[in-house]
Design a protein around this motif. Structure first.
Motif, short mmCIF file in Angstrom:
data_model
loop_
_atom_site.label_atom_id
_atom_site.label_comp_id
_atom_site.label_asym_id
_atom_site.label_seq_id
_atom_site.Cartn_x
_atom_site.Cartn_y
_atom_site.Cartn_z
N ASN A 267 0.83 -1.20 0.00
CA ASN A 267 0.00 0.00 0.00
C ASN A 267 0.87 1.25 0.00
O ASN A 267 1.96 1.28 0.56
N GLY A 268 0.36 2.30 -0.64
CA GLY A 268 1.07 3.57 -0.65
C GLY A 268 2.21 3.62 -1.65
O GLY A 268 2.98 4.58 -1.64
N ARG A 269 2.33 2.63 -2.50
CA ARG A 269 3.36 2.60 -3.53
C ARG A 269 2.71 2.38 -4.88
O ARG A 269 1.54 2.01 -4.97
N ARG A 270 3.50 2.60 -5.92
CA ARG A 270 3.05 2.23 -7.26
C ARG A 270 4.14 1.41 -7.91
O ARG A 270 5.31 1.49 -7.55
N PRO A 271 3.80 0.57 -8.90
CA PRO A 271 4.83 -0.24 -9.56
C PRO A 271 5.84 0.62 -10.31
O PRO A 271 5.55 1.75 -10.72
N PHE A 272 7.03 0.08 -10.49
CA PHE A 272 8.04 0.74 -11.32
C PHE A 272 7.58 0.67 -12.78
O PHE A 272 7.31 -0.40 -13.30
N GLY A 273 7.57 1.81 -13.43
CA GLY A 273 7.09 1.86 -14.81
C GLY A 273 8.20 1.68 -15.82
O GLY A 273 8.40 2.54 -16.67
N LEU A 274 8.91 0.57 -15.72
CA LEU A 274 9.95 0.33 -16.71
C LEU A 274 10.23 -1.17 -16.85
O LEU A 274 10.02 -1.95 -15.93
N SER A 275 10.70 -1.51 -18.04
CA SER A 275 11.16 -2.85 -18.36
C SER A 275 12.66 -2.77 -18.60
O SER A 275 13.14 -1.87 -19.31
N CYS A 276 13.41 -3.68 -18.00
CA CYS A 276 14.87 -3.62 -18.03
C CYS A 276 15.46 -4.79 -18.81
O CYS A 276 14.96 -5.92 -18.72
N LEU A 277 16.52 -4.51 -19.54
CA LEU A 277 17.32 -5.54 -20.19
C LEU A 277 18.69 -5.53 -19.53
O LEU A 277 19.38 -4.52 -19.54
N MET A 278 19.09 -6.65 -18.92
CA MET A 278 20.39 -6.78 -18.27
C MET A 278 21.23 -7.83 -18.99
O MET A 278 20.79 -8.96 -19.18
N GLY A 279 22.43 -7.45 -19.37
CA GLY A 279 23.34 -8.38 -20.01
C GLY A 279 24.68 -8.36 -19.30
O GLY A 279 25.11 -7.32 -18.80
N GLY A 280 25.34 -9.50 -19.26
CA GLY A 280 26.65 -9.54 -18.61
C GLY A 280 27.25 -10.93 -18.66
O GLY A 280 26.72 -11.85 -19.30
N PHE A 281 28.37 -11.07 -17.93
CA PHE A 281 29.14 -12.32 -17.92
C PHE A 281 29.29 -12.81 -16.49
O PHE A 281 29.57 -12.04 -15.58
N ASP A 282 29.12 -14.12 -16.32
CA ASP A 282 29.44 -14.74 -15.04
C ASP A 282 30.93 -15.01 -14.95
O ASP A 282 31.68 -14.78 -15.91
N GLY A 283 31.38 -15.52 -13.82
CA GLY A 283 32.80 -15.73 -13.61
C GLY A 283 33.44 -16.70 -14.58
O GLY A 283 34.65 -16.63 -14.83
N ASP A 284 32.65 -17.61 -15.15
CA ASP A 284 33.19 -18.57 -16.11
C ASP A 284 33.24 -18.02 -17.53
O ASP A 284 33.61 -18.73 -18.46
N GLY A 285 32.86 -16.74 -17.70
CA GLY A 285 32.92 -16.12 -19.02
C GLY A 285 31.70 -16.36 -19.87
O GLY A 285 31.65 -15.95 -21.03
N LYS A 286 30.67 -16.99 -19.31
CA LYS A 286 29.45 -17.27 -20.08
C LYS A 286 28.55 -16.04 -20.08
O LYS A 286 28.23 -15.50 -19.03
N PRO A 287 28.09 -15.59 -21.26
CA PRO A 287 27.22 -14.40 -21.32
C PRO A 287 25.77 -14.75 -21.06
O PRO A 287 25.31 -15.85 -21.36
N HIS A 288 25.04 -13.78 -20.50
CA HIS A 288 23.61 -13.95 -20.23
C HIS A 288 22.90 -12.65 -20.55
O HIS A 288 23.46 -11.55 -20.39
#
Length: 252
Positions: A124-145
């Motif tokens: 209550n007393g909040r509203r949803p975040f109005g955005l969609s996010c794209l996150m890209g990066g690499f884990d420690g083994d070098g695999k991209p996501h």
């Protein structure tokens, strides 16, 4: 009828919808188009920039940000909401490093952002975040996501995805032209696909784009404007050739 159920985010409509969440999704659909593409060795993200006043300093508002040295994020929707999410995600990534003495995984920071969004759909007393996010990066083994989160708090992993006002059109283009070959693409081909995907959903005669490339154990690199202009000219030539080919009747 809907105005009886959309005053608070915690109230369901009779057909089971959270109308405030759907309004947040509409804010995303009105936002600038953002695209992400994952290959075997790099992450390419791009975002459409709306035409702005020539007096505007573009450095004051960037839609491609680093959450950590190995995770990049872009978004579609309300920029002010994004600023809050980015700040909290950066703090969480640094906290993870201090506690576990290793970089945060891409899935962990995605799940953290998705959980934050979901919390705002049942408080209550909040509203949803109005955005969609794209996150890209690499884990420690070098695999991209590459992951995507929505205002409802759900998240998915993709090979390539898009969001924003032309998100559906852009995703259809990616599925048709890049779906089967994305893993084997080199960096230049991936950048070109991101540029053309963004152009497929823009009506600007001179599209303004930001495109960035992230590779394993390397800093984020913004694609220079001259290189983007070269891609745009080449893509326009390809589009014109395709149109001419379709217009020429088949000879028996």
């Amino acid at each position: 009828m809907s105005d009886r159920y959309d005053r608070a985010v915690t109230i369901y409509s009779p057909d089971g919808h959270l109308l405030q969440v759907e309004y947040a999704q509409e804010a995303v659909r009105r936002g600038s188009t953002a695209v992400g593409l994952r290959t075997n060795d790099c992450i390419v993200v791009g975002v459409e920039k709306r035409s702005s006043n020539p007096l505007f300093d573009e450095r004051s508002m960037r839609k491609i940000s680093m959450l950590d040295n190995h995770v990049v994020m872009t978004f579609a929707g309300l920029t002010a909401d994004a600023r809050v999410l980015i700040s909290r995600a950066q703090a969480e990534a640094q906290s993870y490093r201090l506690n576990f003495e290793r970089p945060v995984t891409v899935e962990y920071i995605t799940r953290f952002i998705a959980q934050m969004k979901q919390n705002y759909t049942q408080s209550n007393g909040r509203r949803p975040f109005g955005l969609s996010c794209l996150m890209g990066g690499f884990d420690g083994d070098g695999k991209p996501h590459l992951y995507q989160t929505e205002p409802s708090g759900i998240y998915y992993e993709w090979t390539g995805s898009s969001t924003g006002r032309a998100g559906t059109t852009a995703r259809e283009y990616m599925e048709k032209h890049a779906g089967d070959t994305v893993d084997s693409m080199d960096e230049q081909t991936a950048v070109k696909h991101v540029v053309r995907t963004l152009m497929s959903g823009t009506e600007q005669s001179e599209p303004q784009l930001d495109v960035a490339v992230l590779r394993f154990n390397q800093p984020l690199r913004m694609v220079e404007r001259q290189a983007l202009d070269d891609h745009i000219r080449a893509i326009r030539g390809e589009i014109e050739a395709e149109v001419k080919t379709r217009l020429v009747p088949n000879k028996l």
